[in-house]
Motif scaffolding. Structure first.
Motif, short mmCIF file in Angstrom:
data_model
loop_
_atom_site.label_atom_id
_atom_site.label_comp_id
_atom_site.label_asym_id
_atom_site.label_seq_id
_atom_site.Cartn_x
_atom_site.Cartn_y
_atom_site.Cartn_z
N ALA A 79 0.83 -1.20 0.00
CA ALA A 79 0.00 0.00 0.00
C ALA A 79 0.88 1.26 0.00
CB ALA A 79 -0.93 0.00 1.21
N ASN A 99 1.17 4.08 -2.88
CA ASN A 99 0.65 5.34 -2.34
C ASN A 99 -0.87 5.29 -2.13
OD1 ASN A 99 1.16 7.82 -1.27
ND2 ASN A 99 1.13 8.91 -3.21
N GLU A 100 -1.35 4.20 -1.55
CA GLU A 100 -2.76 4.03 -1.20
C GLU A 100 -2.85 3.58 0.24
OE1 GLU A 100 -5.51 4.62 -2.96
OE2 GLU A 100 -4.51 5.13 -4.84
N LYS A 101 -4.04 3.62 0.81
CA LYS A 101 -4.27 3.17 2.18
C LYS A 101 -4.28 1.65 2.21
CE LYS A 101 -7.09 7.06 3.62
NZ LYS A 101 -8.41 7.49 4.10
N VAL A 135 -7.59 -0.01 1.31
CA VAL A 135 -7.91 -0.12 -0.12
C VAL A 135 -7.36 -1.44 -0.65
CG1 VAL A 135 -7.47 0.88 -2.41
CG2 VAL A 135 -7.97 2.38 -0.47
N TYR A 155 -9.32 -4.77 -2.24
CA TYR A 155 -9.00 -5.36 -3.55
C TYR A 155 -8.72 -6.85 -3.41
CZ TYR A 155 -9.03 -1.31 -6.60
OH TYR A 155 -9.44 -0.25 -7.37
N ASN A 164 -10.89 0.44 -9.82
CA ASN A 164 -10.42 1.75 -10.23
C ASN A 164 -9.22 1.53 -11.15
OD1 ASN A 164 -9.24 4.27 -10.48
ND2 ASN A 164 -9.61 4.84 -8.35
N GLN A 166 -6.87 3.40 -12.18
CA GLN A 166 -5.61 3.99 -11.71
C GLN A 166 -4.95 3.11 -10.65
OE1 GLN A 166 -7.14 7.78 -10.46
NE2 GLN A 166 -6.49 8.78 -12.35
N VAL A 167 -5.75 2.61 -9.70
CA VAL A 167 -5.21 1.75 -8.64
C VAL A 167 -4.73 0.44 -9.26
CG1 VAL A 167 -5.76 0.48 -6.52
CG2 VAL A 167 -6.64 2.79 -6.85
N LYS A 197 -1.37 1.00 -10.90
CA LYS A 197 -0.29 1.08 -9.91
C LYS A 197 0.08 -0.30 -9.39
CE LYS A 197 -1.99 5.33 -7.78
NZ LYS A 197 -2.31 5.91 -6.48
#
Length: 150
Positions: free
Chosen positions: A99, A103-105, A108, A112, A120, A122-123, A126
């Motif tokens: 994570a 650069n995500e929590k 999140v 997934y 998403n 974008q996610v 990444k």
């Protein structure tokens, strides 16, 4: 009492007020209107009763509401969640580490992997770059081909 009459505080001159007449039929009501009497009418409201006609309106409206509901957005497929988890384990990363890397929590990433997230792009992009595997398309879980530098 000559000329000027004396009045004490106990003397009351006037007429006794009559209680208003309550009528329930229209002929008495119309007769009172013709006679010039002030007529006040109160319309009975049937709110809060168990009348059949009131409940059918609510049922019809509720049915219309259910028909107009929008379907919830699709969740990510479980195969994508399994591929993310396998790719993360192969790299020896925890959910928290991955994570941070994308650069995500961490929550999140948990969604997934559990297949509860709404996808998403974008996610997913990444995650594909961080893990080096495909998460979109027909060949989910296969290694990404790195472009060769010239």
């Amino acid at each position: 009492m000559s000329g000027a009459e004396e009045w004490d505080s106990k003397t009351v001159i006037g007429f006794k007020a009559k209680a208003p007449k309550v009528t329930r039929n229209t002929s008495d009501l119309n007769a009172a209107r013709r006679a010039g009497a002030v007529v006040a009418t109160d319309k009975k409201v049937t709110a809060g009763t168990n009348k059949a006609h009131a409940s059918t309106d609510h049922q019809r409206i509720a049915k219309l509401d259910r028909e107009n509901e929008v379907a919830p957005p699709p969740k990510i497929s479980p195969t994508v969640g399994k591929a993310i988890q396998k790719g993360r384990m192969d790299l020896g990363l925890t959910q928290k580490d991955l994570a941070q890397k994308i650069n995500e929590k961490p929550s999140v990433l948990q969604d997934y992997e559990a297949g509860k997230a709404i996808p998403n792009p974008q996610v997913l992009g990444k995650l594909e770059r961080a893990l080096g595997i495909k998460l979109r398309g027909s060949d989910i879980g296969k290694k990404l081909e790195r472009p060769k530098k010239s």
